[in-house]
Design a protein around this motif. Structure first.
Motif, PDB file in Angstrom:
ATOM      1  N   UNK A 132      14.211   2.862  -1.971  1.00  0.00           N
ATOM      2  CA  UNK A 132      14.093   4.318  -1.827  1.00  0.00           C
ATOM      3  C   UNK A 132      12.650   4.782  -2.033  1.00  0.00           C
ATOM      4  N   UNK A 133      11.916   4.057  -2.886  1.00  0.00           N
ATOM      5  CA  UNK A 133      10.544   4.486  -3.191  1.00  0.00           C
ATOM      6  C   UNK A 133       9.533   4.019  -2.145  1.00  0.00           C
ATOM      7  N   UNK A 134       9.969   3.201  -1.190  1.00  0.00           N
ATOM      8  CA  UNK A 134       9.056   2.658  -0.177  1.00  0.00           C
ATOM      9  C   UNK A 134       9.008   3.577   1.036  1.00  0.00           C
ATOM     10  N   UNK A 135       7.823   4.051   1.361  1.00  0.00           N
ATOM     11  CA  UNK A 135       7.674   4.873   2.554  1.00  0.00           C
ATOM     12  C   UNK A 135       7.832   4.011   3.798  1.00  0.00           C
ATOM     13  N   UNK A 136       8.130   4.670   4.897  1.00  0.00           N
ATOM     14  CA  UNK A 136       8.244   4.039   6.211  1.00  0.00           C
ATOM     15  C   UNK A 136       6.973   3.247   6.536  1.00  0.00           C
ATOM     16  N   UNK A 137       7.135   2.165   7.298  1.00  0.00           N
ATOM     17  CA  UNK A 137       5.990   1.308   7.664  1.00  0.00           C
ATOM     18  C   UNK A 137       4.836   2.113   8.247  1.00  0.00           C
ATOM     19  N   UNK A 138       5.142   2.982   9.202  1.00  0.00           N
ATOM     20  CA  UNK A 138       4.074   3.723   9.889  1.00  0.00           C
ATOM     21  C   UNK A 138       3.449   4.794   9.010  1.00  0.00           C
ATOM     22  N   UNK A 139       4.197   5.309   8.053  1.00  0.00           N
ATOM     23  CA  UNK A 139       3.615   6.275   7.115  1.00  0.00           C
ATOM     24  C   UNK A 139       2.604   5.576   6.197  1.00  0.00           C
ATOM     25  N   UNK A 151       0.852  -1.207   0.000  1.00  0.00           N
ATOM     26  CA  UNK A 151       0.000   0.000   0.000  1.00  0.00           C
ATOM     27  C   UNK A 151       0.885   1.255   0.000  1.00  0.00           C
ATOM     28  N   UNK A 152       1.657   1.362  -1.067  1.00  0.00           N
ATOM     29  CA  UNK A 152       2.694   2.392  -1.179  1.00  0.00           C
ATOM     30  C   UNK A 152       2.491   3.250  -2.435  1.00  0.00           C
ATOM     31  N   UNK A 153       1.375   4.022  -2.531  1.00  0.00           N
ATOM     32  CA  UNK A 153       0.355   4.269  -1.511  1.00  0.00           C
ATOM     33  C   UNK A 153      -0.913   3.431  -1.763  1.00  0.00           C
ATOM     34  N   UNK A 154      -1.792   3.388  -0.762  1.00  0.00           N
ATOM     35  CA  UNK A 154      -3.127   2.837  -0.958  1.00  0.00           C
ATOM     36  C   UNK A 154      -3.879   3.761  -1.912  1.00  0.00           C
ATOM     37  N   UNK A 155      -4.677   3.173  -2.833  1.00  0.00           N
ATOM     38  CA  UNK A 155      -5.397   4.002  -3.804  1.00  0.00           C
ATOM     39  C   UNK A 155      -6.849   3.518  -3.931  1.00  0.00           C
ATOM     40  N   UNK A 156      -7.609   4.182  -4.784  1.00  0.00           N
ATOM     41  CA  UNK A 156      -9.044   3.869  -4.865  1.00  0.00           C
ATOM     42  C   UNK A 156      -9.286   2.454  -5.380  1.00  0.00           C
ATOM     43  N   UNK A 157      -8.354   1.900  -6.167  1.00  0.00           N
ATOM     44  CA  UNK A 157      -8.507   0.528  -6.640  1.00  0.00           C
ATOM     45  C   UNK A 157      -8.540  -0.457  -5.486  1.00  0.00           C
ATOM     46  N   UNK A 189     -12.912  -6.550   6.075  1.00  0.00           N
ATOM     47  CA  UNK A 189     -11.663  -6.734   5.331  1.00  0.00           C
ATOM     48  C   UNK A 189     -10.590  -5.918   6.029  1.00  0.00           C
ATOM     49  N   UNK A 190      -9.473  -6.583   6.331  1.00  0.00           N
ATOM     50  CA  UNK A 190      -8.341  -5.906   6.963  1.00  0.00           C
ATOM     51  C   UNK A 190      -7.243  -5.703   5.928  1.00  0.00           C
ATOM     52  N   UNK A 191      -6.777  -4.453   5.818  1.00  0.00           N
ATOM     53  CA  UNK A 191      -5.618  -4.144   4.981  1.00  0.00           C
ATOM     54  C   UNK A 191      -4.363  -4.434   5.806  1.00  0.00           C
ATOM     55  N   UNK A 192      -3.697  -5.543   5.507  1.00  0.00           N
ATOM     56  CA  UNK A 192      -2.504  -5.930   6.268  1.00  0.00           C
ATOM     57  C   UNK A 192      -1.291  -5.299   5.586  1.00  0.00           C
ATOM     58  N   UNK A 193      -0.742  -4.266   6.225  1.00  0.00           N
ATOM     59  CA  UNK A 193       0.382  -3.535   5.638  1.00  0.00           C
ATOM     60  C   UNK A 193       1.655  -4.362   5.799  1.00  0.00           C
ATOM     61  N   UNK A 194       2.275  -4.702   4.671  1.00  0.00           N
ATOM     62  CA  UNK A 194       3.501  -5.498   4.682  1.00  0.00           C
ATOM     63  C   UNK A 194       4.675  -4.608   5.066  1.00  0.00           C
ATOM     64  N   UNK A 195       5.398  -4.960   6.119  1.00  0.00           N
ATOM     65  CA  UNK A 195       6.532  -4.121   6.520  1.00  0.00           C
ATOM     66  C   UNK A 195       7.671  -4.223   5.520  1.00  0.00           C
ATOM     67  N   UNK A 196       8.411  -3.137   5.404  1.00  0.00           N
ATOM     68  CA  UNK A 196       9.595  -3.170   4.535  1.00  0.00           C
ATOM     69  C   UNK A 196      10.625  -4.101   5.139  1.00  0.00           C
ATOM     70  N   UNK A 197      11.158  -4.979   4.314  1.00  0.00           N
ATOM     71  CA  UNK A 197      12.189  -5.894   4.794  1.00  0.00           C
ATOM     72  C   UNK A 197      13.453  -5.110   5.142  1.00  0.00           C
ATOM     73  N   UNK A 198      14.025  -5.360   6.330  1.00  0.00           N
ATOM     74  CA  UNK A 198      15.275  -4.671   6.680  1.00  0.00           C
ATOM     75  C   UNK A 198      16.423  -5.078   5.763  1.00  0.00           C
ATOM     76  N   UNK A 199      16.240  -6.186   5.053  1.00  0.00           N
ATOM     77  CA  UNK A 199      17.298  -6.678   4.163  1.00  0.00           C
ATOM     78  C   UNK A 199      17.175  -6.101   2.756  1.00  0.00           C
ATOM     79  N   UNK A 200      15.989  -5.578   2.420  1.00  0.00           N
ATOM     80  CA  UNK A 200      15.778  -5.031   1.077  1.00  0.00           C
ATOM     81  C   UNK A 200      15.117  -3.663   1.200  1.00  0.00           C
ATOM     82  N   UNK A 201      15.896  -2.637   1.425  1.00  0.00           N
ATOM     83  CA  UNK A 201      15.321  -1.303   1.556  1.00  0.00           C
ATOM     84  C   UNK A 201      15.198  -0.669   0.177  1.00  0.00           C
TER      85      UNK A 201
END
Length: 200
Positions: free
Chosen positions: A54-61, A17-23, A40-52
């Motif tokens: 640049x285009x991925x926002x922080x988990x909490x954002x 959800x980077x970002x979540x959109x109307x779709x 329905x729960x949107x389960x936000x996948x955390x960014x892997x600490x092993x694969x950062x």
């Protein structure tokens, strides 16, 4: 199926959800309204600490965007359940954790047709299929949609609207200075604009 006592059937919609959109919202709301799922729960996948990335926002954002997108919906919820689980995240482990945490809930998976084609490569996919329903929404894709799971009793094909909006397209459009406001829930667009996300 209506909820009785504390029973709920919950559909889990995994994504960055980077970002979540109307779709995303259209598909999730369709499933909440036209299936036997209560939420329905949107389960936000955390960014892997092993694969950062640049285009991925922080988990909490990203979680904040999902929260803002779903705030006015009673059947759509944000979930950070994977943030505290060991990395890398495997769906089978997340499901086991949720079953233990919410013994009165029944959990199902939501995925696109494209993901179903590679589902047999998931860790312990047979365990998932044995214990959980899977709701599959259509995608525009080349080739056949036939898979080894088409006739499985746990697989449910949902005639949801086909939404081919992608988060990648939105990020690139923002970087190019395009107006993406129609593609995002207004609170998400406002948050992205205020925070200047994806502009560089």
């Amino acid at each position: 199926m209506s909820a009785t006592n504390s029973y709920k059937k919950v559909g889990l919609y995994f994504g960055t959800f980077n970002p979540i959109h109307i779709g995303h919202l259209v598909i999730a709301n369709h499933l909440a309204e036209y299936s036997d799922m209560n939420e329905v729960w949107f389960v936000v996948t955390p960014q892997s600490p092993f694969k950062t990335k640049k285009t991925m926002l922080d988990n909490n954002q990203r979680l904040e965007m999902v929260f803002r997108a779903t705030e006015d919906y009673t059947t759509l919820k944000p979930s950070n359940i994977e943030f505290g689980l060991p990395q890398p995240n495997y769906t089978v482990n997340t499901l086991a954790y949720l079953e233990e945490k919410y013994p009165d809930y029944e959990f199902a998976l939501i995925m696109g047709e494209d993901n179903l084609k590679s589902f047999h490569k998931w860790k312990n996919y047979d365990v998932i299929l044995q214990n959980h329903d899977i709701y599959v929404y259509p995608r525009i894709s080349g080739g056949t949609t036939e898979t080894r799971f088409n006739d499985h009793s746990r697989i449910h094909f949902i005639n949801a609207p086909v939404m081919e909006i992608s988060s990648t397209f939105i990020r690139n459009a923002i970087k190019e200075g395009k107006n993406v406001r129609p593609l995002l829930p207004y609170p998400v667009w406002k948050y992205l604009d205020e925070m200047n996300f994806y502009k560089k």
